[in-house]
Design a protein around this motif. Structure first.
Motif, PDB file in Angstrom:
ATOM      1  N   GLN A 175     -19.610  -3.097 -11.149  1.00 46.44           N
ATOM      2  CA  GLN A 175     -19.905  -2.301  -9.869  1.00 46.44           C
ATOM      3  C   GLN A 175     -19.842  -0.728 -10.108  1.00 46.44           C
ATOM      4  O   GLN A 175     -19.258  -0.134  -9.056  1.00 46.44           O
ATOM      5  CB  GLN A 175     -18.965  -2.841  -8.665  1.00 46.44           C
ATOM      6  N   ASN A 197     -15.078 -16.030  -4.122  1.00 47.69           N
ATOM      7  CA  ASN A 197     -14.431 -15.374  -5.304  1.00 47.69           C
ATOM      8  C   ASN A 197     -15.118 -15.304  -6.432  1.00 47.69           C
ATOM      9  O   ASN A 197     -14.730 -14.364  -7.310  1.00 47.69           O
ATOM     10  CB  ASN A 197     -13.068 -15.824  -5.412  1.00 47.69           C
ATOM     11  N   GLN A 243     -17.941  -1.460   7.040  1.00 45.53           N
ATOM     12  CA  GLN A 243     -16.842  -2.122   6.528  1.00 45.53           C
ATOM     13  C   GLN A 243     -17.036  -3.333   5.722  1.00 45.53           C
ATOM     14  O   GLN A 243     -16.738  -4.542   6.127  1.00 45.53           O
ATOM     15  CB  GLN A 243     -15.580  -2.099   7.509  1.00 45.53           C
ATOM     16  N   PRO A 244     -17.640  -3.514   4.726  1.00 53.96           N
ATOM     17  CA  PRO A 244     -17.814  -4.822   3.906  1.00 53.96           C
ATOM     18  C   PRO A 244     -16.440  -5.331   3.828  1.00 53.96           C
ATOM     19  O   PRO A 244     -16.697  -6.694   3.653  1.00 53.96           O
ATOM     20  CB  PRO A 244     -18.357  -4.194   2.864  1.00 53.96           C
ATOM     21  N   PHE A 245     -15.564  -4.968   3.705  1.00 57.82           N
ATOM     22  CA  PHE A 245     -14.163  -5.949   3.170  1.00 57.82           C
ATOM     23  C   PHE A 245     -13.949  -6.532   4.363  1.00 57.82           C
ATOM     24  O   PHE A 245     -13.256  -7.471   4.149  1.00 57.82           O
ATOM     25  CB  PHE A 245     -13.320  -4.717   2.875  1.00 57.82           C
ATOM     26  N   ASP A 267     -12.287  -6.705  -4.128  1.00 56.66           N
ATOM     27  CA  ASP A 267     -13.224  -6.503  -3.319  1.00 56.66           C
ATOM     28  C   ASP A 267     -12.609  -5.233  -2.338  1.00 56.66           C
ATOM     29  O   ASP A 267     -13.699  -4.469  -2.193  1.00 56.66           O
ATOM     30  CB  ASP A 267     -13.530  -7.752  -2.544  1.00 56.66           C
ATOM     31  N   LYS A 268     -11.705  -5.338  -1.863  1.00 56.35           N
ATOM     32  CA  LYS A 268     -11.142  -4.485  -0.831  1.00 56.35           C
ATOM     33  C   LYS A 268     -11.201  -3.194  -1.521  1.00 56.35           C
ATOM     34  O   LYS A 268     -11.567  -2.043  -0.800  1.00 56.35           O
ATOM     35  CB  LYS A 268      -9.883  -4.738  -0.242  1.00 56.35           C
ATOM     36  N   GLY A 291       2.126  -7.373   4.502  1.00 53.78           N
ATOM     37  CA  GLY A 291       2.331  -6.956   3.093  1.00 53.78           C
ATOM     38  C   GLY A 291       2.191  -5.513   3.299  1.00 53.78           C
ATOM     39  O   GLY A 291       2.784  -5.015   2.192  1.00 53.78           O
ATOM     40  N   GLY A 292       1.576  -4.973   4.110  1.00 53.25           N
ATOM     41  CA  GLY A 292       1.616  -3.320   4.109  1.00 53.25           C
ATOM     42  C   GLY A 292       2.932  -2.652   4.312  1.00 53.25           C
ATOM     43  O   GLY A 292       3.212  -1.515   4.115  1.00 53.25           O
ATOM     44  N   VAL A 344      -8.836 -11.253  -6.691  1.00 56.09           N
ATOM     45  CA  VAL A 344     -10.320 -11.072  -6.364  1.00 56.09           C
ATOM     46  C   VAL A 344     -10.339 -10.430  -4.933  1.00 56.09           C
ATOM     47  O   VAL A 344     -11.233  -9.481  -4.922  1.00 56.09           O
ATOM     48  CB  VAL A 344     -11.037 -12.531  -6.470  1.00 56.09           C
ATOM     49  N   GLN A 345      -9.747 -10.803  -3.955  1.00 49.69           N
ATOM     50  CA  GLN A 345      -9.922 -10.226  -2.559  1.00 49.69           C
ATOM     51  C   GLN A 345      -9.482  -8.683  -2.676  1.00 49.69           C
ATOM     52  O   GLN A 345     -10.079  -8.046  -1.972  1.00 49.69           O
ATOM     53  CB  GLN A 345      -9.045 -11.196  -1.730  1.00 49.69           C
ATOM     54  N   ARG A 364     -13.185   2.352  -1.950  1.00 46.12           N
ATOM     55  CA  ARG A 364     -14.116   2.963  -2.698  1.00 46.12           C
ATOM     56  C   ARG A 364     -13.460   3.690  -3.933  1.00 46.12           C
ATOM     57  O   ARG A 364     -13.857   4.899  -4.285  1.00 46.12           O
ATOM     58  CB  ARG A 364     -15.254   3.898  -2.071  1.00 46.12           C
ATOM     59  N   ARG A 394     -13.233 -15.225   4.668  1.00 47.14           N
ATOM     60  CA  ARG A 394     -12.341 -15.883   3.882  1.00 47.14           C
ATOM     61  C   ARG A 394     -11.707 -16.742   5.300  1.00 47.14           C
ATOM     62  O   ARG A 394     -11.252 -17.684   5.212  1.00 47.14           O
ATOM     63  CB  ARG A 394     -11.232 -15.115   3.611  1.00 47.14           C
ATOM     64  N   LYS A 439       0.906  -1.141  -0.002  1.00 42.16           N
ATOM     65  CA  LYS A 439       0.139  -0.014  -0.069  1.00 42.16           C
ATOM     66  C   LYS A 439       0.786   1.234  -0.198  1.00 42.16           C
ATOM     67  O   LYS A 439       1.835   1.584   1.026  1.00 42.16           O
ATOM     68  CB  LYS A 439      -0.770  -0.195   1.105  1.00 42.16           C
ATOM     69  N   THR A 487     -15.787  -9.543   4.351  1.00 34.11           N
ATOM     70  CA  THR A 487     -14.934 -10.662   3.305  1.00 34.11           C
ATOM     71  C   THR A 487     -14.065 -11.149   3.890  1.00 34.11           C
ATOM     72  O   THR A 487     -13.698 -12.528   3.676  1.00 34.11           O
ATOM     73  CB  THR A 487     -14.718  -9.609   2.072  1.00 34.11           C
ATOM     74  N   GLN A 506     -15.057  -2.284  -2.103  1.00 34.68           N
ATOM     75  CA  GLN A 506     -15.740  -1.968  -0.932  1.00 34.68           C
ATOM     76  C   GLN A 506     -15.330  -1.085  -0.075  1.00 34.68           C
ATOM     77  O   GLN A 506     -15.929  -0.284   0.608  1.00 34.68           O
ATOM     78  CB  GLN A 506     -16.098  -3.443  -0.378  1.00 34.68           C
ATOM     79  N   SER A 507     -13.809  -1.322   0.241  1.00 36.92           N
ATOM     80  CA  SER A 507     -13.525  -0.196   1.466  1.00 36.92           C
ATOM     81  C   SER A 507     -12.865   0.739   1.151  1.00 36.92           C
ATOM     82  O   SER A 507     -13.036   1.835   1.760  1.00 36.92           O
ATOM     83  CB  SER A 507     -12.926  -1.140   2.477  1.00 36.92           C
TER      84      SER A 507
END
Lengths: 376, 327, 306
Positions: free
Chosen positions: A106, B244, B27-29, A76-77, B290-291, A72-73, A83, B36, A3, B32, A80-81
Motif C-alpha cells: 500500500q 486480516n 473513515q475506512p478504519f 489497517d488503522k 488502550g489509549g 494487522v488491525q 495515513r 471486526r 497512542k 474495519t 487507512q485512518s
C-alpha cells in the motif's frame, strides 16, 4: 492501544502550530510476556527522535499485544485512518509476516527494527521494506563460524519447533563445518529442558549451539549450569541480552554469543548512545534498544534528503544508509538487508551487573544467504 | 428500560449506521472495526447456541474458529501459489472463492465439533469446560509446529478472497457480507430458540429427565446444538481470517476461547443480541481503554469482574430486563 | 539409547509430574470442596515465584524466599477468596470462568506494573546446586532430586491433613454435603477461605520451586495451569489421589514422548521427517492421553462426581 504524541513533535505544536509533516506508525509489543523487547525498541527509537531536535516527525505508537490479528488491525488503522508514511516497530517474525507484505504493497515504507524472516529477504523482498537489524539467520550463521574458529568439531544443536527455530539451525549448519552429535526441536514456550540436557550429556558432543529466545533461554541456561554438563555453549545474542541477562545470573558467565551490536563497540556514536540511554531511562541499553535507535537515525538521515511523498528519492536516501550507526559500518545489500560485522561476545560481570564483552569478529561484512533470490 | 425487540433493532441498526456514517465521513478504519465487531459477534452467536440455549459451557470454541480460519488459509494459499492440495488419495485445487471456502470451513468445523462433542458430551459441568479447553489446546500446539502451513508464523493471504459480483477489498462491501451473514445467524438463533428443537434443548438443560421421558435423547439434542454451534463459529473464523488476510495458531489459543465467552457474558447469556452488544463493548474497550494507560488490561479485568459480580444478565439484562430469570 | 539415559528421563518425568501435582492438588481441592473452577490458579503460581525472587534478591536466603512464596500466595488467595470468589460459589461455572479469567488479567498486568516487564532472577542455593552421582553412575542434579522429595513430602502431608486431622474431616464433609457441615456448626466461610488459601499456597510453592530453574516472568502460570487441568481431568476432579496419579502420568508422557517418539519414527522415516513429525506428535501427546482416558472412563480415573 497505546497512542503517544511524543517528544519534540508535541512540544513544537503548542509553540508554532506547525503540523507534523512526517507521520511514523510504530506497532510494537508493550504488554504481556514479551513487552520488554518492544519497550526497548520504542525507547531507543524515541531517544534518537528527541536527540535529532526535529519537530516535524510525529510518532504514533501502538501496542500489538504480540497478537498477529491485533497487529494487522493496527496496521489497517495506521494506514487507512492515520495515513502514515513510514511504519516500524514489530518485534516478532510471525507478526511481521502478517503485517509487512500488505503494508508495503500500500506504498508505505516499512523499517524493521528487529524481525528479519527469510521470506522477506528472498523472493518476497520488496522495494519499500528495509531491515535495519539482521536477517533472521545472520547471528546463527555467525555462531557457526565462531564454532569453526574455536575448533569445535561435533555440535549438539537445539531450537524451538517453529519457523524461526528452523531458520536458526539452518543458519548454524550453513557455516558450521563439523559434525552434528544431535539435532532437536523443542516445544515453543517449553520451560523444562532436563530431557534435552540428558540427551546432550549422552550425545558425546564437544559443543552445544542453542537458540531459545526469551524465557526459554533463561530456563535452559539455569538448568544447564546446574546439570554438571560442562560442554561449551554458543548461541545468538537473544538469550544474553541486557534485559534478561540479570535473570540468568551466574549461569550465563563466560558463554560466547554472537551479536551485531554490543555496548562496548568502540565508536563515538555508540558511546554517546549508551551514555544518553542510561541517563534518560536509568538502565543499560539492550540489543533491541540499539536497533530502535539505529532505525530512527536511518529514518532521520533519509528525511534530511527527501520527503516520503517523493517515494523514489526517499527510497534511494534510505538505501544509501548515510547515518552514524551504533554498530560502526553499516550498509544495505541489494535486498535492503544489512551488510555488517557480527561479533562474538562473552558474558562478563561488571560490578554487580552482568553484561557482554566483545572477544572478536565472527563474520566480517556479512550479508544474508537469500539476497540472490531477491528480484527487486 | 426498553423492550427486547427494540433493543435488538437498535443494536443491529446502530452497527449498520456506524459503518455507513464511516463511509460518508471517509473513515475506512471505523468500517474495519465495525466488520471486526460483526465477525466476533457471529462467532459468539455460534457459541451462544451451545452455551446459551444448550447450557454447554465450551471453553474450546477457538478450535472451530481456528479450523474455519485455516480452511480459508489453506485453500487460498494453494490458490495463490497455484499448487494443488494433496489429500493423500486425490488432490484438489485451492480456491479464492468465499462461498466455497465458507462451505468447507463450516463442514470441517462441524466435523470437528462432532468428534469433540461425542467425547466431551459424555461428561458435563466442569469436566466439559476443561475437556473442550484441552482439545482446543491440542489444535493450537499442532498448528504451532505444522511447518507445511507456516507453523507459528501463520499464513499470509495477500489478496482478500472474492465474492461473485462484489469487490471485497472495498471495506464497506466486505462489511456488508459479514453484516448480512450475522443477521442470518441471528435469525437462525431466533428461530431455533422458539422451534421445538430449541425448546427441547432448553428442557434438556433444565430437566434432562423430563426430556428423556418423552422419548428424546438429551445427548443427541446437545450434540446437534454443539455441531451447529461449531459450524457457525467456524464460518466466523473463515471471515476473520479474510478480514486480516492472515491466519495463525493464535486463532486457536485459549485466550480466544475465553474472549468469546467474555463477549456473551458481557452482552447477556442466551439473549439473541447479547453477543453483538458484547462484541461492540469489547472492541470499543480494547480500542479506547488502550489509549489511556499501558496497563489497560488491569482495568479490562476490573470491568469484567464488576459485570460478573453486579450485573448478572450482562448489558442486555441491564437495558431490557426479563421478567423471569432465564435460568 | 542407553539405560542411563532412560533412567534419567524417567526421573525428569517424575520431577515434572510432582511439580504438576502441587498445582493440580490445589485446583482439585478447591473444586472438590467449593465446586469452584479457578482459572486464576496459574496467577497464584506466578505470585509465588515473584515473591520468592523478590525476597531472595533482598535477603539472599532461599528458605526465606520459599516461605515468602507460601505466604504471599496464601495471602493473595485469601484476599481474592474474600473479595471475589466468595460471591461465585452460588453461581454457575460460566460466571466462575469469566470472573477468574478477569482475575488473570488483573494479576498479570498488575505484576508487570509492580515488577516491570523483564524476567526476574531467582537461583538455586549453593547447597543444592550441581549434580550428584546416583547408583549405577547416573549423574543427576541435586536440586531436581530435592524437588521430587519435596513434592512427595507435600503429597504425604496433604494426605495426612485430609485423613488425619479435624480440618481434614471438615474438608471431606464439605465435599460430600455442604449444607450438612454448616448445620453442624462449622464456620463454612472460614473453612472455604482456609481451603482456598491452602490451594493457593501449594501453587505458590510450586511457582517458587520451579522458578529457581526456570524463568520468573509474567504469564509463567498459564501453560502450567492448562497442564494442571489436563491432570485433574485425567485423575478425576476432586480427587487428590487422582491428581497425584494424573500428574505423574502427564509428567512422564510429556517428558518421555518428546524423547522417544522421534526415535521411534526414525525406524520408519528419514531422520529429519521423524524429528519433525515426532516432535509434533509429542507436543499433543498428553491431550491424546487425556482423550484415551476419557473414552475409557468419562469422569477420570478416580472421579466420582460428573
Amino acid at each position: 492501544m497505546k497512542k503517544l504524541l511524543m517528544g519534540a513533535a508535541a512540544l513544537a505544536m503548542s509553540a508554532t502550530f506547525a503540523s507534523a509533516e512526517v507521520k511514523v506508525g510504530m506497532i510494537t509489543t508493550l504488554s504481556g510476556g514479551g513487552a520488554g523487547l518492544g519497550i526497548d525498541v520504542r525507547d531507543g527509537f524515541m531517544l534518537a527522535i528527541a536527540q535529532s531536535g526535529r519537530d516535524d516527525i510525529e510518532v504514533i505508537i501502538e501496542d500489538d499485544q504480540r497478537k498477529p490479528d491485533i497487529a494487522v488491525q493496527l496496521s489497517d488503522k495506521l494506514i487507512q485512518s492515520e495515513r502514515v508514511d513510514v511504519m516500524t516497530g514489530i518485534i516478532w517474525s510471525n507478526l511481521a509476516m502478517a503485517v509487512v507484505p500488505a503494508a508495503v504493497n500500500q506504498n508505505v515504507f516499512y523499517l524493521s527494527p528487529n524481525a528479519g524472516p527469510s521470506a522477506l529477504a528472498g523472493p518476497g523482498c520488496h522495494k519499500n521494506y528495509f531491515n535495519v537489524a539482521w536477517q533472521n539467520d545472520n547471528l546463527h550463521e555467525a555462531a557457526g563460524a565462531y564454532a569453526n574458529s574455536a575448533g569445535y568439531g561435533n555440535s549438539f544443536i537445539l531450537a524451538p519447533n517453529y519457523p524461526a527455530g528452523k531458520d536458526a539451525l539452518t543458519g548454524y549448519k550453513r557455516f558450521f563445518e563439523g559434525d552434528l552429535a544431535g539435532e532437536i526441536y523443542t516445544k515453543l514456550g517449553q520451560t523444562d529442558y532436563a530431557a534435552e540436557i540428558a540427551q546432550i550429556r549422552a550425545s558425546g558432543a564437544d559443543s552445544v549451539f542453542f537458540f531459545l529466545p526469551g524465557g526459554m533461554g533463561i530456563s535452559f541456561l539455569k538448568q544447564y549450569a546446574d546439570s554438571g554438563v560442562d560442554l561449551p555453549l554458543v548461541g545468538p545474542a537473544f538469550s544474553f541480552d541486557q534485559g534478561i541477562l540479570q535473570a540468568v545470573g551466574d549461569a550465563a558467565m563466560g558463554v560466547v554469543n554472537t551479536s551485531q551490536w554490543s555496548k562496548d563497540i568502540d565508536n563515538p556514536t555508540n558511546a554517546a548512545f549508551v551514555e544518553s540511554f542510561q541517563a534518560e531511562y536509568g538502565r543499560l541499553p539492550s540489543l533491541y534498544a540499539s536497533q530502535g535507535f539505529d532505525t530512527a537515525n536511518l529514518l532521520i538521515s533519509a528525511l534530511e534528503k527527501a520527503d516520503p511523498s517523493d517515494a523514489d528519492a526517499f527510497r534511494a536516501a534510505l538505501k544509501a544508509a548515510e547515518f552514524d550507526s551504533t554498530r560502526g559500518d553499516f550498509a544495505f545489500g541489494d535486498n535492503h538487508h544489512p551488510i555488517q560485522d557480527i561479533y562474538a561476545r562473552e558474558v562478563i560481570k561488571e560490578g554487580d551487573v552482568f553484561t557482554n564483552k566483545i572477544i572478536g569478529v565472527a563474520l566480517e561484512n556479512h550479508a544474508d544467504a537469500y539476497a540472490a533470490e531477491c528480484k527487486m | 428500560m426498553i423492550s427486547e425487540r427494540m433493543l435488538n433493532l437498535t443494536v443491529i441498526g446502530g452497527l449498520l449506521a456506524v459503518a455507513l456514517a464511516a463511509l460518508v465521513l471517509d473513515q475506512p478504519f471505523t468500517i474495519t472495526l465495525a466488520t471486526r465487531v460483526a465477525i466476533l459477534s457471529l462467532a459468539a452467536v455460534g457459541l451462544n447456541i451451545a452455551l446459551g440455549l444448550g447450557g454447554l459451557v465450551s471453553f474450546g470454541h477457538a478450535a472451530f474458529f481456528g479450523i474455519g480460519g485455516y480452511a480459508m488459509g489453506i485453500l487460498a494459499y494453494h490458490a495463490q501459489t497455484y499448487t494443488p492440495l494433496d489429500l493423500g488419495l486425490f488432490t484438489v485445487a485451492g480456491t479464492k472463492s468465499m462461498p466455497v471456502i465458507w462451505l468447507v470451513a463450516m463442514v470441517l468445523s462441524a466435523l470437528a465439533a462432532l468428534l469433540i462433542g461425542l467425547l466431551a458430551l459424555r461428561t458435563s459441568g466442569v469436566y466439559f469446560i476443561m475437556i473442550t479447553l484441552a482439545f482446543a489446546q491440542m489444535f493450537y500446539y499442532f498448528t504451532l509446529s505444522w511447518s507445511a502451513y507456516g507453523g507459528e508464523d501463520g499464513l499470509s493471504i495477500y489478496i482478500r478472497n472474492g465474492f461473485p459480483g462484489l469487490n471485497t477489498l472495498v471495506p464497506i462491501q466486505f462489511f456488508g457480507i459479514c453484516f448480512v451473514i450475522l443477521c442470518a445467524a441471528l435469525y437462525l438463533f431466533h428461530r431455533l430458540e422458539h422451534a421445538p428443537f430449541g425448546l427441547a434443548l432448553g428442557s434438556a438443560r433444565q430437566a434432562p429427565m423430563r426430556v428423556e421421558t418423552v422419548g428424546l435423547s438429551p445427548m443427541r439434542l446437545r450434540l446437534v446444538a454443539f455441531v451447529l454451534s461449531g459450524a457457525i463459529t467456524g464460518l466466523a473464523g473463515a471471515l476473520f481470517a479474510d478480514l486480516n488476510r492472515f491466519v495463525s495458531p493464535t486463532m486457536f489459543s485459549w485466550h480466544m476461547s475465553g474472549e468469546l465467552i467474555v463477549l456473551i457474558i458481557l452482552g447477556g447469556v442466551a439473549r439473541l443480541i447479547g453477543p453483538v452488544i458484547g462484541a461492540v463493548l469489547f472492541v470499543v474497550l480494547e480500542h479506547y481503554l488502550g489509549g489511556m494507560t499501558e496497563f489497560w488490561k488491569i482495568w479490562l479485568g476490573v470491568i469484567l469482574l464488576l459485570i460478573v459480580l453486579f450485573a448478572r444478565g450482562g448489558v442486555a439484562g441491564l437495558l431490557s430486563p426479563r421478567k423471569v430469570g432465564h435460568d | 539409547m542407553s539405560f542411563i539415559l532412560i533412567v534419567e528421563q524417567v526421573l525428569n518425568g517424575l520431577q515434572f509430574g510432582v511439580m504438576l501435582f502441587l498445582m493440580a492438588a490445589g485446583l482439585t481441592l478447591i473444586f472438590g470442596v467449593m465446586g469452584l473452577i479457578n482459572l486464576a490458579h496459574g496467577s497464584l503460581y506466578m505470585v509465588g515465584a515473584f515473591a520468592a525472587a523478590a525476597v531472595a534478591g533482598w535477603t539472599g536466603s532461599f528458605l526465606l524466599a520459599l516461605l515468602a512464596a507460601l505466604m504471599a500466595a496464601a495471602l493473595a488467595g485469601a484476599i481474592i477468596e474474600m473479595v471475589v470468589i466468595r460471591r461465585l460459589y452460588a453461581t454457575d461455572h460460566l460466571d466462575q470462568v469469566l470472573a477468574t479469567f478477569a482475575l488473570i488479567l488483573v494479576f498479570s498486568e498488575g505484576t508487570r506494573w509492580v515488577f516491570g516487564s523483564f524476567p526476574l532472577f531467582l537461583d538455586i542455593p549453593d547447597y543444592l546446586s550441581g549434580p550428584v552421582t546416583l547408583p549405577g553412575g547416573i549423574q543427576y542434579p541435586l536440586y531436581r532430586l530435592t524437588l521430587i522429595v519435596v513434592g512427595l513430602l507435600v503429597g504425604l502431608g496433604l494426605w495426612a491433613l485430609i485423613e488425619r486431622t479435624r480440618l481434614g474431616i471438615q474438608i471431606r464433609a464439605g465435599e460430600n454435603d455442604r449444607e450438612m457441615i454448616a448445620a453442624l456448626g462449622v464456620d463454612i466461610s472460614k473453612l472455604y477461605t482456609l481451603v482456598f488459601a491452602l490451594g493457593a499456597a501449594l501453587a505458590g510453592l510450586a511457582g517458587a520451586l520451579v522458578g529457581a530453574i526456570q524463568s520468573v516472568q509474567v504469564g509463567m502460570g498459564e501453560p502450567v495451569l492448562i497442564l494442571a487441568f489436563v491432570v485433574i481431568v485425567i485423575g478425576g476432579i476432586g480427587s487428590i489421589k487422582g491428581a497425584f496419579i494424573g500428574a505423574l502420568l502427564v509428567g512422564l508422557t510429556d517428558t518421555l514422548g518428546g524423547i522417544f517418539l522421534p526415535e521411534l519414527f526414525k525406524l520408519v522415516m528419514s531422520p529429519a521427517a521423524a524429528t519433525s513429525f515426532g516432535s509434533s506428535l509429542a507436543s499433543i501427546g498428553i491431550y491424546l492421553l487425556m482423550a484415551a482416558v476419557l473414552i475409557w472412563r468419562p469422569t477420570g480415573l478416580f472421579g466420582a462426581r460428573a
